[in-house]
Design a protein around this motif. Structure first.
Motif, PDB file in Angstrom:
ATOM      1  N   VAL A  28       0.883  -1.192   0.027  1.00  0.00           N
ATOM      2  CA  VAL A  28       0.120   0.077   0.009  1.00  0.00           C
ATOM      3  C   VAL A  28       0.799   1.142  -0.007  1.00  0.00           C
ATOM      4  CG1 VAL A  28      -1.590   1.339   1.217  1.00  0.00           C
ATOM      5  CG2 VAL A  28      -1.917  -1.155   1.197  1.00  0.00           C
ATOM      6  N   ALA A  29       1.725   1.425   0.838  1.00  0.00           N
ATOM      7  CA  ALA A  29       2.579   2.444   1.058  1.00  0.00           C
ATOM      8  C   ALA A  29       3.639   2.629  -0.394  1.00  0.00           C
ATOM      9  CB  ALA A  29       3.893   2.272   2.107  1.00  0.00           C
ATOM     10  N   ALA A  30       4.026   1.694  -1.053  1.00  0.00           N
ATOM     11  CA  ALA A  30       4.649   1.601  -2.584  1.00  0.00           C
ATOM     12  C   ALA A  30       3.733   2.310  -3.322  1.00  0.00           C
ATOM     13  CB  ALA A  30       5.230   0.356  -2.696  1.00  0.00           C
ATOM     14  N   SER A  31       2.367   1.930  -3.302  1.00  0.00           N
ATOM     15  CA  SER A  31       1.474   2.624  -4.336  1.00  0.00           C
ATOM     16  C   SER A  31       1.163   4.105  -4.018  1.00  0.00           C
ATOM     17  CB  SER A  31       0.272   1.592  -4.706  1.00  0.00           C
ATOM     18  OG  SER A  31      -0.499   1.637  -3.392  1.00  0.00           O
ATOM     19  N   GLU A  32       1.064   4.290  -2.882  1.00  0.00           N
ATOM     20  CA  GLU A  32       0.523   5.679  -2.213  1.00  0.00           C
ATOM     21  C   GLU A  32       1.576   6.670  -2.571  1.00  0.00           C
ATOM     22  OE1 GLU A  32      -0.332   5.250   1.823  1.00  0.00           O
ATOM     23  OE2 GLU A  32      -2.447   4.800   1.502  1.00  0.00           O
ATOM     24  N   ILE A  33       2.868   6.174  -2.883  1.00  0.00           N
ATOM     25  CA  ILE A  33       4.073   7.199  -2.812  1.00  0.00           C
ATOM     26  C   ILE A  33       3.989   7.779  -4.466  1.00  0.00           C
ATOM     27  CG2 ILE A  33       5.812   5.846  -3.480  1.00  0.00           C
ATOM     28  CD1 ILE A  33       7.521   7.372  -1.364  1.00  0.00           C
ATOM     29  N   LEU A  34       3.307   6.897  -5.240  1.00  0.00           N
ATOM     30  CA  LEU A  34       3.689   7.039  -6.709  1.00  0.00           C
ATOM     31  C   LEU A  34       2.956   8.374  -7.136  1.00  0.00           C
ATOM     32  CD1 LEU A  34       2.606   3.539  -8.287  1.00  0.00           C
ATOM     33  CD2 LEU A  34       5.074   4.549  -7.820  1.00  0.00           C
ATOM     34  N   LEU A  61      -0.176  -1.783 -13.485  1.00  0.00           N
ATOM     35  CA  LEU A  61      -1.131  -2.455 -13.931  1.00  0.00           C
ATOM     36  C   LEU A  61      -0.994  -3.900 -13.754  1.00  0.00           C
ATOM     37  CD1 LEU A  61      -1.088  -1.083 -17.872  1.00  0.00           C
ATOM     38  CD2 LEU A  61      -2.843  -0.646 -16.075  1.00  0.00           C
ATOM     39  N   ASN A  62       0.405  -4.420 -13.654  1.00  0.00           N
ATOM     40  CA  ASN A  62       0.461  -5.761 -13.474  1.00  0.00           C
ATOM     41  C   ASN A  62      -0.139  -5.992 -11.785  1.00  0.00           C
ATOM     42  OD1 ASN A  62       1.651  -8.593 -13.909  1.00  0.00           O
ATOM     43  ND2 ASN A  62       2.886  -7.742 -11.853  1.00  0.00           N
ATOM     44  N   THR A  63       0.152  -4.995 -10.829  1.00  0.00           N
ATOM     45  CA  THR A  63      -0.394  -5.033  -9.666  1.00  0.00           C
ATOM     46  C   THR A  63      -1.790  -5.099  -9.473  1.00  0.00           C
ATOM     47  OG1 THR A  63       1.627  -3.986  -8.968  1.00  0.00           O
ATOM     48  CG2 THR A  63      -0.058  -3.940  -7.372  1.00  0.00           C
ATOM     49  N   LEU A  64      -2.589  -4.329 -10.235  1.00  0.00           N
ATOM     50  CA  LEU A  64      -3.835  -4.436 -10.302  1.00  0.00           C
ATOM     51  C   LEU A  64      -4.338  -5.823 -10.824  1.00  0.00           C
ATOM     52  CD1 LEU A  64      -4.635  -0.816 -11.962  1.00  0.00           C
ATOM     53  CD2 LEU A  64      -5.038  -1.472  -9.642  1.00  0.00           C
ATOM     54  N   ASP A  65      -3.603  -6.310 -11.317  1.00  0.00           N
ATOM     55  CA  ASP A  65      -4.147  -7.748 -12.043  1.00  0.00           C
ATOM     56  C   ASP A  65      -3.940  -8.909 -10.898  1.00  0.00           C
ATOM     57  OD1 ASP A  65      -5.097  -9.736 -13.765  1.00  0.00           O
ATOM     58  OD2 ASP A  65      -3.074 -10.049 -14.598  1.00  0.00           O
ATOM     59  N   MET A  77      -5.949   1.096  -6.745  1.00  0.00           N
ATOM     60  CA  MET A  77      -6.917   1.731  -7.707  1.00  0.00           C
ATOM     61  C   MET A  77      -6.752   2.823  -7.421  1.00  0.00           C
ATOM     62  SD  MET A  77     -10.101  -0.936  -8.655  1.00  0.00           S
ATOM     63  CE  MET A  77      -9.571  -2.436  -9.455  1.00  0.00           C
ATOM     64  N   ALA A  78      -6.545   3.321  -6.304  1.00  0.00           N
ATOM     65  CA  ALA A  78      -7.067   4.871  -5.778  1.00  0.00           C
ATOM     66  C   ALA A  78      -5.704   5.602  -6.035  1.00  0.00           C
ATOM     67  CB  ALA A  78      -7.217   5.035  -4.236  1.00  0.00           C
ATOM     68  N   ALA A  79      -4.454   4.734  -6.088  1.00  0.00           N
ATOM     69  CA  ALA A  79      -3.293   5.389  -6.305  1.00  0.00           C
ATOM     70  C   ALA A  79      -3.196   5.588  -8.020  1.00  0.00           C
ATOM     71  CB  ALA A  79      -2.258   4.500  -5.763  1.00  0.00           C
ATOM     72  N   PHE A  80      -3.854   4.772  -8.607  1.00  0.00           N
ATOM     73  CA  PHE A  80      -3.607   4.852 -10.192  1.00  0.00           C
ATOM     74  C   PHE A  80      -4.518   6.105 -10.567  1.00  0.00           C
ATOM     75  CE2 PHE A  80      -4.909   3.923 -14.510  1.00  0.00           C
ATOM     76  CZ  PHE A  80      -3.899   3.362 -15.084  1.00  0.00           C
ATOM     77  N   ALA A  81      -5.604   6.244  -9.808  1.00  0.00           N
ATOM     78  CA  ALA A  81      -6.424   7.296 -10.013  1.00  0.00           C
ATOM     79  C   ALA A  81      -5.711   8.717  -9.863  1.00  0.00           C
ATOM     80  CB  ALA A  81      -7.660   7.221  -9.435  1.00  0.00           C
ATOM     81  N   SER A 147     -16.496   0.706  -5.076  1.00  0.00           N
ATOM     82  CA  SER A 147     -16.496   2.235  -4.933  1.00  0.00           C
ATOM     83  C   SER A 147     -15.156   2.695  -5.440  1.00  0.00           C
ATOM     84  CB  SER A 147     -16.522   2.552  -3.463  1.00  0.00           C
ATOM     85  OG  SER A 147     -15.443   2.297  -2.747  1.00  0.00           O
ATOM     86  N   LYS A 148     -13.959   1.878  -5.337  1.00  0.00           N
ATOM     87  CA  LYS A 148     -12.833   2.229  -5.913  1.00  0.00           C
ATOM     88  C   LYS A 148     -12.718   2.251  -7.258  1.00  0.00           C
ATOM     89  CE  LYS A 148     -10.948   3.192  -1.910  1.00  0.00           C
ATOM     90  NZ  LYS A 148     -10.644   4.813  -1.567  1.00  0.00           N
ATOM     91  N   ILE A 149     -13.371   1.241  -7.896  1.00  0.00           N
ATOM     92  CA  ILE A 149     -13.797   1.109  -9.372  1.00  0.00           C
ATOM     93  C   ILE A 149     -14.295   2.392  -9.956  1.00  0.00           C
ATOM     94  CG2 ILE A 149     -14.634  -0.157 -11.221  1.00  0.00           C
ATOM     95  CD1 ILE A 149     -14.253  -2.714  -9.779  1.00  0.00           C
ATOM     96  N   THR A 150     -15.414   2.705  -9.453  1.00  0.00           N
ATOM     97  CA  THR A 150     -15.989   3.842  -9.979  1.00  0.00           C
ATOM     98  C   THR A 150     -15.233   5.248  -9.576  1.00  0.00           C
ATOM     99  OG1 THR A 150     -17.213   4.331  -7.640  1.00  0.00           O
ATOM    100  CG2 THR A 150     -18.415   2.884  -9.387  1.00  0.00           C
TER     101      THR A 150
END
Length: 409
Positions: A28-34, A61-65, A77-81, A147-150
Motif C-alpha cells: 500500500v505504501a509503495a503505491s501511495e507514494i507514486l 497495471l500488473n499489480t492491479l491484476d 486503484m486509488a493510487a492509479f487514479a 467504490s474504488k472502481i467507480t
C-alpha cells in the motif's frame, strides 16, 4: 543486478515492492507514494515525467491484476487514479487502455459472481449467524472495491471525456446490471455516480446513455434508502446543470419526487438532511439551467421556505449564490409583496453564518454581506428584520460584518 540508468537506481526497489507479495502495508505504501513521485518529478520537465510514468505504469497495471487482498487492491486503484489526476493529461495509450479495461471487466464480473455465491450460501442448510458475519464482511469488501472502481472511472471520464465512450461501452453492461432493482442499493448508487460523472464531464453527449440510466434515476428518487435518494437527487441536479435543454422535460418529471423528499415529515432529520439538501439544490439548478417546464411563480415562493441549508458544502454554494442573484435583481417572487419576505431572508442568511455553512471572507460570504449592507441602508426595515433574529443569529451576522471589515483593513 546491474542498474542501467537513474530510473533503475531510484525506482527499481519501489517497482519491486509494488509487484511482490510482501507485507500488505508495504504494498500500500509503495503505491501511495507514486503520485508524489510524479509530482516531484515535474521540476525536471514534462519529458522526464512521461518517461517516469512509462517506467512505473507496467508494474502498476500488473499489480492491479495480481493483488490478492481486496483492501490493498482498492488502494492500488486509488493510487492509479491519483497518478492520472497528477499527470492531468491523456497518458494512456490504446494498449494501456486494453489492459486496464480488461482488468476492470474482470473485477466487475467477479463482483456479480461473488454476490451470487454469497446469496446461495445464505440459502444453504448450514447457514447461521456465524456464516452471516463472514458474508456481511465479504459484502462490505465487494462494495468497497466497487467504490474504488467507480472512483477510477470518474478520473478516466474527467480526463478523457467523450473519447472515453469507446472504452466505457465495453463496461456498460456491468453498470446497467448494477442498476437492476434486485441489486443492493449500493450497487445502484455507484452506477448512478458513474452516470453523474458522464453528465458533468461530457455534457449533452451523455444522452447517448439516457435510455439505460434515466428510468433507474426516477426509480431511485422513490427509494426507501436515503443514500440512494441523495445520489439520485444529486444526479438529477447535475443533469439539469450540464445535460442541456434536451433534459428539461425529464427534470420536470423528477420534480414531484424531489418535492416528496423535501416535504417529508422527517426531511430535516440528521439521517435525511443531505438527501433533502441535494433535492433542494436540484430544484435550484432547474431554476438556473432548465426551467422551461418549471412553474417558477409557484415554486420560488415555496423554495424560500426550504432554507436554510448547511450540511453539503457544494450544494450550499449553489443555493446561496442563487439566493444572492435573486436579491440582486430584486426578484418580486422572492421578496414578496412589499418586501414581506425580507425578515425571513435575513434569518436564512444569519443562520447560514451561524451554522458556518458560509465563510464570511469567501467570495460567497462577501457577496452576502454586501447584500445585507444594502438592506441595512433602510434603517427601519433592517431593524424590523434584526429584531426577529435569535441572539446567536445576531452574533453570527455581526461577526460576518466584522470579518469583512478586518479583511478590508
Amino acid at each position: 543486478m546491474r542498474f542501467q540508468n537513474s530510473y533503475d537506481r531510484i525506482y527499481f526497489p519501489l517497482k519491486c515492492m509494488i509487484s511482490s507479495l510482501i507485507l500488505s502495508s508495504v504494498r500500500v505504501a509503495a503505491s501511495e507514494i507514486l503520485p508524489y513521485l510524479l509530482e516531484s518529478a515535474k521540476v525536471h520537465g514534462n519529458a522526464y515525467v512521461e518517461e517516469l510514468w512509462n517506467y512505473i505504469l507496467p508494474a502498476l497495471l500488473n499489480t492491479l491484476d495480481s493483488e490478492p487482498e481486496v483492501e490493498v487492491l482498492g488502494e492500488h486503484m486509488a493510487a492509479f487514479a491519483q497518478c492520472l489526476e497528477m499527470l492531468n493529461c491523456p497518458c494512456l495509450n490504446p494498449e494501456h487502455f486494453t489492459t486496464l479495461i480488461a482488468l476492470l471487466n474482470k473485477y466487475l464480473a467477479n463482483h456479480f459472481q461473488q454476490y451470487q455465491f454469497r446469496q446461495e450460501r445464505r440459502r444453504e442448510e448450514d447457514y447461521d449467524e456465524v456464516l452471516e458475519e463472514t458474508l456481511v464482511k465479504q459484502d462490505d469488501e465487494s462494495t468497497y472495491l466497487l467504490s474504488k472502481i467507480t472512483d477510477l472511472m470518474s478520473t478516466l471520464i474527467s480526463t478523457y471525456k467523450k473519447d472515453f465512450f469507446v472504452y466505457f461501452d465495453m463496461l456498460l453492461p456491468h453498470f446497467v446490471n448494477l442498476l437492476e432493482p434486485s441489486r443492493p442499493w449500493s450497487d445502484r448508487q455507484w452506477s448512478l455516480c458513474v452516470f453523474a460523472d458522464i453528465i458533468e464531464y461530457c455534457g449533452p453527449a451523455c444522452s447517448r446513455y439516457q435510455g439505460y440510466f434515466l428510468p433507474a434515476l426516477l426509480t431511485s428518487l422513490r427509494s426507501d434508502n436515503v443514500d440512494l435518494k441523495q445520489t439520485a437527487a444529486y444526479t438529477v441536479g447535475v443533469l439539469s446543470q450540464y445535460g442541456g435543454p434536451q433534459f428539461a422535460q425529464f427534470c420536470s418529471e423528477c420534480l414531484p419526487f424531489l418535492l416528496n423528499i423535501i416535504n417529508h415529515p422527517n426531511s430535516r432529520s440528521e439521517e435525511n438532511e443531505r438527501a433533502t439538501e441535494n433535492a433542494i439544490s436540484a430544484i435550484t439548478k432547474f431554476f438556473l439551467c432548465n426551467n422551461s417546464y418549471i412553474n417558477m411563480e409557484q415554486l420560488l415562493p415555496a423554495w424560500i421556505t426550504w432554507l436554510p441549508v448547511w450540511e453539503d458544502e457544494e450544494e450550499v454554494n449553489c443555493i446561496y449564490n442563487f439566493l444572492c442573484t435573486m436579491l440582486e435583481t430584486n426578484n418580486p417572487l422572492l421578496l414578496g409583496k412589499d418586501n414581506c419576505n425580507l425578515p425571513r431572508i435575513l434569518q436564512i442568511i444569519a443562520e447560514a453564518f451561524c451554522k458556518e455553512a458560509v465563510e464570511a471572507t469567501s467570495d460567497l460570504g462577501k457577496r452576502i454581506v454586501t447584500l445585507v449592507g444594502e438592506i441595512q441602508k433602510n434603517t427601519e426595515l433592517f431593524t424590523l428584520c434584526v429584531n426577529q433574529l435569535t441572539p446567536n443569529q445576531k452574533e453570527a451576522l455581526s461577526s460576518a460584518f466584522s470579518a469583512q471589515l478586518h479583511l478590508k483593513g
